[in-house]
Scaffold this motif. Structure first.
Motif: not given
Length: 67
Positions: A40-42, A47-50
């Motif tokens: 999740x932190x990566x 700034x990748x779509x979570x």
């Protein structure tokens, strides 16, 4: 005395097996939760779509409930 010594040995064996299985399950779930937080932190850092990594979390939840 109405309880023999074999009953104490059987109870001790069951307690040890139960304790070891719970400790292994908690160690595994701790590792999975740690990996989930790192992923999740990566995602936030890059700034990748979570996307919610549901498989590790469901594995932990089902293992804890099933135990």
């Amino acid at each position: 005395m109405w309880m023999g010594g074999s009953n104490y040995l059987a109870a001790a064996f069951v307690m040890i097996v139960f304790t070891l299985s719970v400790s292994m399950l908690l160690r595994y779930s701790h590792h999975q939760i740690f990996l989930f937080i790192v992923d999740l932190l990566q995602m936030l850092e890059l700034n990748v779509a979570i996307t919610f990594p549901a498989a590790p979390m469901l594995t932990v939840i089902l293992a804890l409930v099933g135990k």
